[in-house]
Design a protein around this motif. Structure first.
Motif, mmCIF file in Angstrom:
data_model
loop_
_atom_site.group_PDB
_atom_site.id
_atom_site.type_symbol
_atom_site.label_atom_id
_atom_site.label_comp_id
_atom_site.label_asym_id
_atom_site.label_seq_id
_atom_site.Cartn_x
_atom_site.Cartn_y
_atom_site.Cartn_z
ATOM 1 N N GLU A 243 38.862 33.428 32.184
ATOM 2 C CA GLU A 243 39.340 32.041 32.013
ATOM 3 C C GLU A 243 40.624 32.442 32.009
ATOM 4 O OE1 GLU A 243 35.445 30.637 32.631
ATOM 5 O OE2 GLU A 243 36.331 31.730 31.195
ATOM 6 N N GLN A 244 40.589 33.069 30.214
ATOM 7 C CA GLN A 244 41.598 33.488 29.951
ATOM 8 C C GLN A 244 42.519 34.426 30.556
ATOM 9 O OE1 GLN A 244 41.283 34.573 25.787
ATOM 10 N NE2 GLN A 244 44.157 35.261 26.026
ATOM 11 N N ALA A 245 41.732 35.355 31.374
ATOM 12 C CA ALA A 245 42.426 36.379 31.792
ATOM 13 C C ALA A 245 43.152 36.241 33.328
ATOM 14 C CB ALA A 245 41.281 38.033 32.273
ATOM 15 N N ARG A 246 42.583 35.153 34.051
ATOM 16 C CA ARG A 246 43.019 34.392 34.832
ATOM 17 C C ARG A 246 44.070 33.881 35.249
ATOM 18 N NH1 ARG A 246 39.019 33.831 39.847
ATOM 19 N NH2 ARG A 246 37.180 35.038 39.396
ATOM 20 N N ARG A 247 44.271 33.250 34.024
ATOM 21 C CA ARG A 247 45.584 32.401 33.448
ATOM 22 C C ARG A 247 46.431 33.761 33.101
ATOM 23 N NH1 ARG A 247 43.208 29.461 30.838
ATOM 24 N NH2 ARG A 247 43.153 30.841 28.264
ATOM 25 N N GLU A 248 46.120 33.952 32.655
ATOM 26 C CA GLU A 248 47.438 35.260 32.081
ATOM 27 C C GLU A 248 47.800 36.442 33.553
ATOM 28 O OE1 GLU A 248 45.809 35.851 27.289
ATOM 29 O OE2 GLU A 248 45.454 37.970 29.173
ATOM 30 N N ALA A 249 47.135 36.577 34.073
ATOM 31 C CA ALA A 249 48.322 37.313 35.141
ATOM 32 C C ALA A 249 47.968 36.676 36.758
ATOM 33 C CB ALA A 249 46.443 38.548 35.121
ATOM 34 N N GLY A 250 47.406 35.371 36.796
ATOM 35 C CA GLY A 250 47.625 35.050 38.052
ATOM 36 C C GLY A 250 49.224 34.884 38.994
ATOM 37 N N ALA A 251 49.744 34.687 37.779
ATOM 38 C CA ALA A 251 51.637 34.271 38.219
ATOM 39 C C ALA A 251 52.571 35.892 38.870
ATOM 40 C CB ALA A 251 52.449 33.555 37.569
ATOM 41 N N GLY A 252 51.935 36.534 38.107
ATOM 42 C CA GLY A 252 52.388 38.096 37.686
ATOM 43 C C GLY A 252 51.562 38.526 39.124
ATOM 44 N N LEU A 253 50.618 38.395 39.319
ATOM 45 C CA LEU A 253 49.893 39.472 40.470
ATOM 46 C C LEU A 253 50.454 39.139 41.974
ATOM 47 C CD1 LEU A 253 47.703 40.963 41.621
ATOM 48 C CD2 LEU A 253 46.042 38.919 40.854
ATOM 49 N N THR A 274 48.635 32.367 48.331
ATOM 50 C CA THR A 274 49.676 30.942 48.282
ATOM 51 C C THR A 274 49.664 30.681 47.279
ATOM 52 O OG1 THR A 274 46.835 29.664 48.859
ATOM 53 C CG2 THR A 274 48.727 30.415 50.810
ATOM 54 N N SER A 275 49.061 30.842 45.988
ATOM 55 C CA SER A 275 49.093 30.021 44.599
ATOM 56 C C SER A 275 48.368 31.229 43.509
ATOM 57 C CB SER A 275 48.328 28.856 44.907
ATOM 58 O OG SER A 275 46.782 29.151 44.582
ATOM 59 N N PRO A 276 48.938 30.678 42.115
ATOM 60 C CA PRO A 276 47.854 32.111 41.381
ATOM 61 C C PRO A 276 46.704 32.298 41.122
ATOM 62 C CG PRO A 276 49.945 30.384 40.169
ATOM 63 C CD PRO A 276 49.974 29.892 41.574
ATOM 64 N N ALA A 279 45.765 34.186 44.453
ATOM 65 C CA ALA A 279 45.839 35.778 43.855
ATOM 66 C C ALA A 279 44.777 36.023 43.418
ATOM 67 C CB ALA A 279 47.137 35.778 43.843
ATOM 68 N N VAL A 280 44.120 35.260 41.990
ATOM 69 C CA VAL A 280 42.968 36.154 41.298
ATOM 70 C C VAL A 280 42.148 36.350 42.062
ATOM 71 C CG1 VAL A 280 42.382 35.629 39.339
ATOM 72 C CG2 VAL A 280 44.572 35.434 39.289
ATOM 73 N N GLU A 281 41.629 35.222 43.224
ATOM 74 C CA GLU A 281 40.575 35.280 43.960
ATOM 75 C C GLU A 281 40.109 36.377 44.855
ATOM 76 O OE1 GLU A 281 36.716 33.805 44.439
ATOM 77 O OE2 GLU A 281 37.767 33.577 43.550
ATOM 78 N N LYS A 282 41.727 36.721 45.545
ATOM 79 C CA LYS A 282 41.720 37.359 46.793
ATOM 80 C C LYS A 282 42.058 38.919 46.160
ATOM 81 C CE LYS A 282 43.774 34.177 50.453
ATOM 82 N NZ LYS A 282 44.784 34.221 50.906
ATOM 83 N N THR A 283 42.350 38.373 44.941
ATOM 84 C CA THR A 283 42.490 40.498 44.392
ATOM 85 C C THR A 283 40.669 40.580 43.485
ATOM 86 O OG1 THR A 283 44.550 39.950 44.296
ATOM 87 C CG2 THR A 283 43.745 41.871 42.694
ATOM 88 N N ALA A 284 39.683 39.522 42.873
ATOM 89 C CA ALA A 284 39.653 39.843 42.005
ATOM 90 C C ALA A 284 37.746 39.024 42.081
ATOM 91 C CB ALA A 284 40.284 40.053 40.642
ATOM 92 N N GLY A 285 37.916 38.595 42.669
ATOM 93 C CA GLY A 285 36.901 37.488 42.994
ATOM 94 C C GLY A 285 36.289 37.340 43.994
ATOM 95 N N GLY A 286 34.683 37.469 44.131
ATOM 96 C CA GLY A 286 33.580 38.490 44.369
ATOM 97 C C GLY A 286 33.356 39.770 44.622
ATOM 98 N N GLU A 287 31.920 39.284 45.456
ATOM 99 C CA GLU A 287 31.514 40.876 45.896
ATOM 100 C C GLU A 287 32.977 41.838 46.569
ATOM 101 O OE1 GLU A 287 28.636 42.258 44.618
ATOM 102 O OE2 GLU A 287 28.760 40.427 43.927
ATOM 103 N N ALA A 288 33.070 41.809 46.911
ATOM 104 C CA ALA A 288 34.745 42.623 48.174
ATOM 105 C C ALA A 288 35.980 43.075 46.891
ATOM 106 C CB ALA A 288 35.356 41.632 49.232
#
Length: 413
Positions: A243-253, A274-276, A279-288
């Motif tokens: 949660e902290q990593a996502r919060r810190e990286a989302g806007a800049g990503l 469309t949002s931080p 960004a996090v989900e499509k870059t670092a979320g899920g098996e892909a």
């Protein structure tokens, strides 16, 4: 199993808006931190346009970094060979090797930004062939040969280096992205590779195929390539919790993707986030996901998966970015050094083994407490003082201490 090396790759990718002078200084501070943390390599690139990538001369930057560091190896990631006369490149790399005490790694590429080639009037169709041509010439110069050569883009008359590299063999490394040309060059000359196309799931899955290009070329040209000389780029941001990593990286990503990849480079097929959170989900979320935004354990899992998919590499290189603020970015690199590197390379395995052995053999070590009690009971005054002892009142390590209160109770009874 051979231990993995770890490094960092600074393109750099800095959002427009910060004072360039302070960016350079902050980047040098990072190299100094990475050296102190025990990272093995640091790479920086050459770019002349786009606004986001500000290092025009990796050799100049690395010379400054060399003065602020002690052991980390310093690689040009990369010198775009078609932009330079090969003799000048060879001289600069030799000087860098001596100025850094033999820590230079010569990384080369054909040139990544079409805008750079356009600025210099270079036909993109010639760039990869020119890189090949330049590598062959520079290798001869490094061996001390005197070279006469005439090309459609450079001329040399009896050219020889006044000073040879400090290292007996300065490592040569070529960048590999999507096309097979980088891997083919590595195989042709039997040199190292840094794979920069692995920041997507497709890139990671293509690694075995890419390595096949290198092996095929090596076989064709009578050379060999080693996985120990293969570097693969990964992107991450690490914090104490996901949660902290996502919060810190989302806007800049989101800004990096939307403003640089989509807005500036206009890479085909990319859509803005469309949002931080998006960004996090499509870059670092899920098996892909190919990037890791999470905890040290998450990155350990990613690296182990990469090793399995690729068949094995020699160095993991982290992509340096500004997804998080400078303080959290430095903290991320610190956590990777403290927790990920030792877990991957087995530095703490024996500590866990030692702890487990002690726990499982507690009965064996109880004799130490018996020895303490025997000495107490030999002295009447010490035995009489048992009733005054208790937890925290005696300077015996608790692992060796008998239950003094229990023994006092027995004596009173």
């Amino acid at each position: 199993m051979a231990r993995l090396k770890f490094g960092a790759f600074l393109a750099p990718h800095h959002p427009i808006g910060e004072h360039p002078m302070l960016q350079f200084r902050r980047d040098l501070d990072l190299v100094e931190q990475l050296d102190a943390l025990g990272y093995d390599e640091f790479w920086c690139g050459e770019h002349h346009s786009s606004g986001w990538e500000t290092i025009a001369s990796p050799e100049m930057f690395l010379a400054a970094a060399g003065e602020r560091t002690k052991r980390i190896r310093l690689g040009t990631g990369v010198v775009s060979l078609p932009y330079h006369h090969p003799f000048n490149v060879a001289q600069r790399m030799v000087q860098l090797d001596h100025m850094t005490g033999g820590r230079a790694i010569f990384g080369s590429g054909p040139g990544a930004l079409a805008s750079d080639a356009h600025t210099l009037g270079i036909d993109p169709m010639t760039q990869r062939d020119r890189q090949d041509e330049a590598i062959a010439i520079i290798r001869r110069l490094f061996r001390g040969e005197r070279v006469t050569a005439k090309s459609d883009w450079f001329t040399m008359n009896d050219a020889a280096l006044q000073i040879l590299p400090l290292q007996e063999e300065m490592p040569f490394v070529v960048a590999s992205q999507i096309s097979p040309s980088g891997m083919t060059l590595a195989g042709k000359y039997g040199i190292g590779i840094i794979s920069l196309g692995s920041m997507s799931k497709q890139g990671l899955m293509a690694l075995p195929t890419q390595w096949g290009f290198a092996e095929d070329a090596a076989k064709k040209h009578g050379t060999t390539v080693s996985r120990a000389d293969w570097r693969v780029l990964l992107s991450w941001h690490i914090a104490e919790s996901r949660e902290q990593a996502r919060r810190e990286a989302g806007a800049g990503l989101m800004r990096w993707h939307n403003e640089y990849n989509v807005g500036t480079l206009q890479r085909p097929g990319l859509q803005p986030f469309t949002s931080p959170e998006d960004a996090v989900e499509k870059t670092a979320g899920g098996e892909a996901a190919a990037s890791t935004i999470g905890t040290p354990d998450d990155l350990v899992k990613t690296i182990k998966s990469l090793m399995q998919v690729s068949g094995g590499v020699g160095t993991i290189v982290g992509f340096v970015h500004d997804w998080a603020n400078p303080e959290n970015t430095r903290r991320s690199w610190d956590m990777v050094a403290r927790y990920v590197v030792p877990e991957i390379n087995g530095h703490i395995a024996k500590l866990r083994e030692s702890q487990k052995f002690l726990i499982e053999n507690r009965a064996v070590f109880e004799r130490a407490g018996q020895a303490v009690m025997a000495k107490i009971m030999e002295n009447d005054k010490a035995a009489a003082a048992l009733s005054l002892t208790g937890p925290g009142r005696v300077a015996i390590p608790t692992i060796n201490a008998p239950d003094l209160q229990q023994e006092a109770a027995k004596r009173k009874a």
